[in-house]
Write a protein that holds these residues in place. Sequence first.
Motif, PDB file in Angstrom:
ATOM      1  N   ILE A 193     -27.595 -38.146 -52.526  1.00  0.00           N
ATOM      2  CA  ILE A 193     -27.743 -37.001 -51.618  1.00  0.00           C
ATOM      3  C   ILE A 193     -27.514 -37.434 -50.173  1.00  0.00           C
ATOM      4  N   ASP A 194     -28.087 -38.570 -49.803  1.00  0.00           N
ATOM      5  CA  ASP A 194     -27.929 -39.084 -48.442  1.00  0.00           C
ATOM      6  C   ASP A 194     -26.462 -39.411 -48.142  1.00  0.00           C
ATOM      7  N   GLY A 195     -25.780 -39.992 -49.129  1.00  0.00           N
ATOM      8  CA  GLY A 195     -24.362 -40.330 -48.951  1.00  0.00           C
ATOM      9  C   GLY A 195     -23.504 -39.096 -48.750  1.00  0.00           C
ATOM     10  N   TYR A 196     -23.723 -38.084 -49.603  1.00  0.00           N
ATOM     11  CA  TYR A 196     -22.962 -36.837 -49.458  1.00  0.00           C
ATOM     12  C   TYR A 196     -23.279 -36.166 -48.115  1.00  0.00           C
TER      13      TYR A 196
ATOM     14  N   LEU B 155     -21.573 -30.847 -52.639  1.00  0.00           N
ATOM     15  CA  LEU B 155     -21.968 -31.895 -53.585  1.00  0.00           C
ATOM     16  C   LEU B 155     -23.407 -32.356 -53.322  1.00  0.00           C
ATOM     17  N   MET B 156     -23.819 -32.360 -52.069  1.00  0.00           N
ATOM     18  CA  MET B 156     -25.196 -32.717 -51.726  1.00  0.00           C
ATOM     19  C   MET B 156     -26.174 -31.729 -52.370  1.00  0.00           C
TER      20      MET B 156
ATOM     21  N   MET C   5     -31.095 -33.034 -59.703  1.00  0.00           N
ATOM     22  CA  MET C   5     -32.363 -33.755 -59.588  1.00  0.00           C
ATOM     23  C   MET C   5     -33.526 -32.885 -60.104  1.00  0.00           C
ATOM     24  N   ILE C   6     -33.538 -31.636 -59.666  1.00  0.00           N
ATOM     25  CA  ILE C   6     -34.612 -30.725 -60.063  1.00  0.00           C
ATOM     26  C   ILE C   6     -34.522 -30.407 -61.557  1.00  0.00           C
TER      27      ILE C   6
ATOM     28  N   ASN D 177     -35.726 -34.854 -45.317  1.00  0.00           N
ATOM     29  CA  ASN D 177     -35.164 -35.429 -44.085  1.00  0.00           C
ATOM     30  C   ASN D 177     -33.652 -35.589 -44.174  1.00  0.00           C
ATOM     31  N   THR D 178     -33.157 -35.886 -45.378  1.00  0.00           N
ATOM     32  CA  THR D 178     -31.709 -36.017 -45.564  1.00  0.00           C
ATOM     33  C   THR D 178     -31.008 -34.677 -45.323  1.00  0.00           C
ATOM     34  N   PHE D 179     -31.555 -33.613 -45.911  1.00  0.00           N
ATOM     35  CA  PHE D 179     -30.950 -32.284 -45.743  1.00  0.00           C
ATOM     36  C   PHE D 179     -31.004 -31.826 -44.282  1.00  0.00           C
TER      37      PHE D 179
END
Length: 480
Positions: free
Chosen positions: A236-239, A247-248, A255-256, A269-271
Amino acid sequence: MDPHALTLTNLRFSTTCSTKFPRDHKHTHTPNPRKFNVQASKGSSKPVSDGLQKDPKKDLSRMLRTDAAIKGITRKANSRKYTQLWPKPVLEALDEAIRENHWETALKIFGLLRKQHWYDARCQTYTKLLMMLGKCRQPEQASLLFEIMLSEGLRPTVDVYTALLSAYGKSGFLDKALSTLDDMKLVSECTPDIYTYSILINCCTKFYRFDLIGRILAEMSYLGIECSIVTYNTIIDGYGKAEMFELMENTLMDMIESGSYLPDVFTLNTFVGAYGNSGQIKKMEKWYDEFQLMGIRPDIKTFNILIKSYGKAGMYEKMRSVMDYMEKRFFSPTIVTFNTVIEVFGKAGNIEKMDEYFRKMKHQGMKPNPITYCSLVRAYGKAGLITKVDSILRQVKNSDVIPDTPFFNCIISAYGQAGDVTKMSELFLEMKERECKPDNITFATMIQAYNGQGMTEAAENIANKMIASKKITGTRLISG
């Protein structure tokens, strides 16, 4: 924050070191593994009471003696004649160099360690050195170190291979990283695990090799290795950093739907960071609310990201409202918070506001760090306030702040732009005195400044120094 999120860049260390095998590398017998720790410690059989008060003078004395011993070992590492040294100072010096990521010093001390009559090759030592070399982007040295380990009759463990894979991957040598993964599969009891694959995926995302992620995930599935929360968060962080938002979001859904792991504050925090950094403020706010509905509460890092995003978008009122909210909810601003605000106003050219928060930072008893001073110097340099740059330089010299290469680059650039090449040259010499290595930015900045003043000979001299420094970096510091 889920503690698993903290393991994104950590390796799982085995409690045992690997064992030696005959130099023809035929794995016919595995002796009992032994424990080993690089950091030497002084054992004591006396119980320690929590109520006992330590004498600060004795602690300081012990620290000074240890520091002197480490410096002594570092000096001796350049000589070939010391083979009868005590283990404790050598191991402590090595551990200190590894911890500080001083890779050249660490390899020299390791060479000294190998000359001692009591030296016994241990895999955990090699693992820590390889990890350090990965952080310092030294894949060639990591490859040489691995060869030396094999020559000493050690059989690589999962941790050793993972550290080597990481050293290649972090420098963008993904083909070598994948080759190392294949080598692991050929060694008994050395099957790659979730930590190995998470690190490999992390390296792929950092170099935008998203085409490899599907292959890696398929291989994990074939081996029966399930994605961990670290794996999902890494992807997720990479996307997010690549601004591949669809893709993120799809990975978050995967994941869910997996049912094994739920998003955590790292995911939040990534989003927020991905959309905020790209200037999509409404999307950032939408996902902030979505995660709140999931029961995921923000942390100080979340607020720092929001402040930076609003500041970057020039939305200073919203930035202020986040800081007010933090105060009401008893979130104390950290040095990152103040650095973010100082950087935002500095880039906007609002010197008055920047100085206001710098004063506020110091009034709250928070010590500025090199990042703080870099932001200030950049802003003053851009505004042509060279006297304020002088003031910052004096403050740094009178503080306990240790200037790093980025700080020197900023201040050299400021004086270079102001046409003060004499001061710029003095600072370049000071870098050498402080054992702070110039990088490509340092050299490029100075060459541009000299050329701007018509000093072509000085520019050529600096260019030659840059070429020479690259040759030195490529030299072999340890030998088999």
